[in-house]
Design a protein around this motif. Structure first.
Motif, short mmCIF file in Angstrom:
data_model
loop_
_atom_site.label_atom_id
_atom_site.label_comp_id
_atom_site.label_asym_id
_atom_site.label_seq_id
_atom_site.Cartn_x
_atom_site.Cartn_y
_atom_site.Cartn_z
N SER A 47 0.83 -1.21 0.00
CA SER A 47 0.00 0.00 0.00
C SER A 47 0.87 1.26 0.00
O SER A 47 0.58 2.22 -0.72
N GLN A 48 1.93 1.25 0.79
CA GLN A 48 2.82 2.42 0.85
C GLN A 48 3.55 2.67 -0.45
O GLN A 48 4.00 3.79 -0.71
N ASN A 89 2.10 2.42 -3.39
CA ASN A 89 1.06 2.76 -4.38
C ASN A 89 0.56 1.57 -5.19
O ASN A 89 -0.03 1.76 -6.27
N ALA A 90 0.78 0.36 -4.70
CA ALA A 90 0.31 -0.81 -5.44
C ALA A 90 -1.22 -0.83 -5.53
O ALA A 90 -1.78 -1.28 -6.54
N ILE A 91 -1.91 -0.30 -4.51
CA ILE A 91 -3.37 -0.36 -4.51
C ILE A 91 -3.95 0.44 -5.66
O ILE A 91 -4.75 -0.05 -6.44
N ARG A 92 -3.54 1.69 -5.78
CA ARG A 92 -4.13 2.51 -6.84
C ARG A 92 -3.71 2.03 -8.23
O ARG A 92 -4.47 2.16 -9.19
N LEU A 93 -2.52 1.47 -8.35
CA LEU A 93 -2.10 0.93 -9.64
C LEU A 93 -2.95 -0.28 -10.02
O LEU A 93 -3.35 -0.43 -11.17
N GLN A 135 -6.70 -10.19 -1.73
CA GLN A 135 -5.77 -10.61 -0.68
C GLN A 135 -5.21 -9.41 0.10
O GLN A 135 -4.97 -9.51 1.31
N LEU A 136 -5.00 -8.29 -0.58
CA LEU A 136 -4.47 -7.12 0.11
C LEU A 136 -5.47 -6.50 1.07
O LEU A 136 -5.10 -5.86 2.05
N VAL A 157 -5.96 -0.40 3.67
CA VAL A 157 -6.11 -0.81 2.28
C VAL A 157 -7.56 -0.70 1.84
O VAL A 157 -7.86 -0.21 0.74
N CYS A 158 -8.48 -1.14 2.68
CA CYS A 158 -9.90 -1.07 2.33
C CYS A 158 -10.34 0.38 2.14
O CYS A 158 -11.14 0.68 1.25
#
Length: 634
Positions: A269-270, A272-276, A401-402, A409-410
């Protein structure tokens, strides 16, 4: 690295020279000592060659081989020292077995072979000339370790990208075959060169490297090691700039690492994997898919959605329309949400034109500012449909999974357009995309159930995205799509405290699942209904009445008497809640629920359950107060 290796080699070189010198001075067993001298000199020469090439040596096998070599030289040194005895008394009392020289000579020969293999395996591809390296004597008891050393050495050396890709593929095969081999690859330093190949290699090499990393993370300790090696930033860079096929494998690898060690979720998350991942999920799913794609100083997607809420306020206040979205309407609520939001965005475009050129220049100068900036995103529309579908599936899998148990993350996911994407994909995505989307929604709603702030912000009744999600969950439950059913039932149960008093359309489909379905499905439906009927739900009385009106009491009685134990427990709990909150119900009297609860008090496997123990006596007493053997209180 060079200084460390030189330090390791210094001691055995000195010992080899000492063996040669003492063997030359030996008075006894002269012939045998000269043979040891010859092999010691050969070994010393190879060790000096290794010291000169210390920059190229692979440290892990170097340490192992040199440690064994030192032990052999120590034994040889002790043997030739005994042979220097020149007095008669010393000769008489110095006993040297005949096999000692043969054994020591063989061990020196093995050490020579080990060092020769080390030099060959650490050599560059041009110097090696594609010769077969074979197995060194040290690998006789563990040949797999030698194979791992060889592949990692290729990755570390200046070999061609094709050779490094083949080496990564070999490590993939080993890691897939046996978890222990995966641990050995990590212990032998295989992760850093795999990450380097992922950054520098061609597409097939990058895919192999990403797949190997995903397979190596089989347990928390391994994942922790991989994360500490810098995998998060490398994966984020690939998700932003890599080829879509590589991005697909990277998304899969993220899902594997997060599944096996949830503590790594925050690290991704830190970076930027979430937004990608959300941007990949949303590509070609809905227009203007990511809030990160709009760099508008005055307005954001959030404001667009709020504006959408304002323009549709009258419709949202009409509970009948919300409760029955399919009644005579030519388009679904999902379509209305997307169309309305996009129409407002189109109206904003004229105001944005003045800023567009400047924003694009800023984006091109700072690729990390926007999630969709990057060479891969520009060309991804040209990918084939199969690759795009697989990318969406793996992005959804990674987000699933994240998001497990992670509030941060949510929150990131729900603040983006991901919820609307999940709703669209749940409706018309391929089977695997639907499945992973349903699982992701299940995890996000589970976290929101535990955190009221997230629940109020992400799933408030006026949110268009929340409406779209609920509509699709309801459709899956009504159609009873087997592969998605349990996840969607759990999601609805998790959202039980977000529905209005008039929002009763979800109760009926859940109650129908209690009627002669598989035990797992009936149990999940009963658990979900428990969340509607429990005391913690402010509208528990309304929901209990809705369950009774949908025929829930009759189904629950059947499950209590004849259901499997796992279904019985949740069914008795639900029946207790209903009896507790609406004891005046004529239906409960007609169905003789009081008799059922009395029967339950005599079943040890039920009354010992923590969820039933405090409820059953109170529910029974409430019914006894208002009803008498099936007749309603007058």
């Amino acid at each position: 690295m060079s200084s460390i290796v030189k330090e390791i080699l210094a001691s055995p070189i000195q010992m080899a020279d000492q063996v040669s010198k003492l063997a030359e001075e030996a008075q006894n067993f002269r012939q045998e000592c000269l043979e040891l001298k010859s092999k010691s000199e050969k070994l010393a020469g190879l060790l000096r060659q290794a010291a000169r090439n210390s920059n190229d040596l692979y440290e892990r096998p170097t340490r192992r081989i040199i440690d064994d070599t030192e032990q052999v030289l120590d034994k040889a040194l002790a043997l030739v020292t005994k042979c220097r005895a020149n007095s008669l008394i010393k000769k008489l009392f110095t006993i040297i077995p005949a096999t000692a020289f043969r054994k020591t000579s063989m061990q020196l020969e093995n050490s020579v072979g080990d060092v020769q293999w080390l030099l060959r395996v650490s050599a560059s591809a041009d110097e090696r000339d594609d010769e077969y390296l074979g197995l060194p004597p040290i690998a006789a008891n563990e040949p797999i370790l030698c194979l791992i050393w060889e592949q990692v050495a290729i990755l570390l050396s200046g070999a061609s990208l094709d050779e490094r890709s083949d080496a990564a593929a070999s490590l993939v095969s080993l890691a897939r075959d046996n978890d222990r081999y995966g641990k050995l690859i990590i212990e032998e330093g295989g992760v850093p060169p795999l990450l380097k190949l992922l950054k520098e290699g061609r597409m097939d090499g990058q895919e192999n490297a990403a797949r190997a990393i995903g397979l190596l993370g089989k347990d928390p300790e391994s994942v922790e090691h991989i994360v500490n090696s810098g995998v998060c930033s490398v994966f984020a860079k690939v998700l932003k700039e890599g080829h879509m096929k590589v991005q697909t494998v990277v998304a899969w690898a993220i899902s594997e690492l997060a599944a096996n060690h949830p503590k790594c979720q925050d690290h991704f998350s830190q970076n930027n994997a979430i937004r990608l991942l959300v941007s990949h999920l949303a590509f070609e799913t809905i227009q203007e898919h990511s809030k990160y794609a709009i760099a508008n100083k005055h307005k954001s997607i959030h404001s667009v959605l709020m504006a959408s809420n304002t323009t549709s306020a009258q419709e949202e206040d009409d509970d009948k329309q919300v409760s029955h979205p399919m009644s005579g309407q030519s388009s679904t609520l999902m379509h209305n949400v997307v169309s309305n939001t996009m129409a407002i965005k189109s109206a904003m475009e004229e105001d944005d034109k003045a800023n567009t050129k400047k924003q694009q220049q800023q984006q091109s100068g700072n690729g990390s500012h926007l999630a969709i900036a990057g060479k891969s995103i520009k060309g991804r529309e040209y990918e084939d449909a199969g690759t795009k579908a697989q990318m969406k599936a793996m992005a959804a899998r990674a987000l699933w999974q994240l998001s497990r148990g992670n509030l941060t993350v949510c929150r990131s996911i729900t603040e983006s357009r991901a919820l609307l994407c999940f709703a669209v994909l749940l409706e018309k995505g391929p089977d695997d995309v639907q499945s992973y989307s349903a699982m992701a929604l299940m995890e996000i709603t589970a976290v929101s159930e535990q955190h009221s702030e997230l629940r109020r912000s992400a799933f408030k009744p006026t949110s268009p995205a929340a409406k779209a999600v609920v509509e699709q969950l309801l459709k899956v439950i009504e159609k009873e799509q087997a592969e998605l059913l349990i996840a969607c039932v759990r999601s609805v149960g998790n959202l039980a405290r977000t529905f209005r008093a008039t929002e009763t359309r979800l109760i009926g489909p859940l109650v129908r699942l209690l009627d002669e379905r598989e035990a797992q499905v009936s149990m999940e439906a009963a658990i979900a209904l428990n969340k509607f009927a429990c005391t913690d739900n402010y509208l528990h009385e309304n929901h209990c009445n809705a369950i009774i009106e949908a025929g829930g009491a009759k189904h629950l009685i059947q499950l209590v008497y004849f259901g499997e134990q796992m279904v019985q427990i949740s069914s008795v709990t639900l029946l207790c809640y209903i009896a507790l909150h609406v004891p005046k119900s004529e239906t409960l009297a007609q169905e003789e629920v009081l008799i059922v609860l009395e029967w339950c008090t005599k079943q040890p496997h039920l009354i010992d359950q923590p969820s039933i123990q405090p409820l059953l006596p109170e529910a029974k007493s409430r019914l006894e107060l208002y009803q008498s053997r099936g007749r309603g209180f007058r």
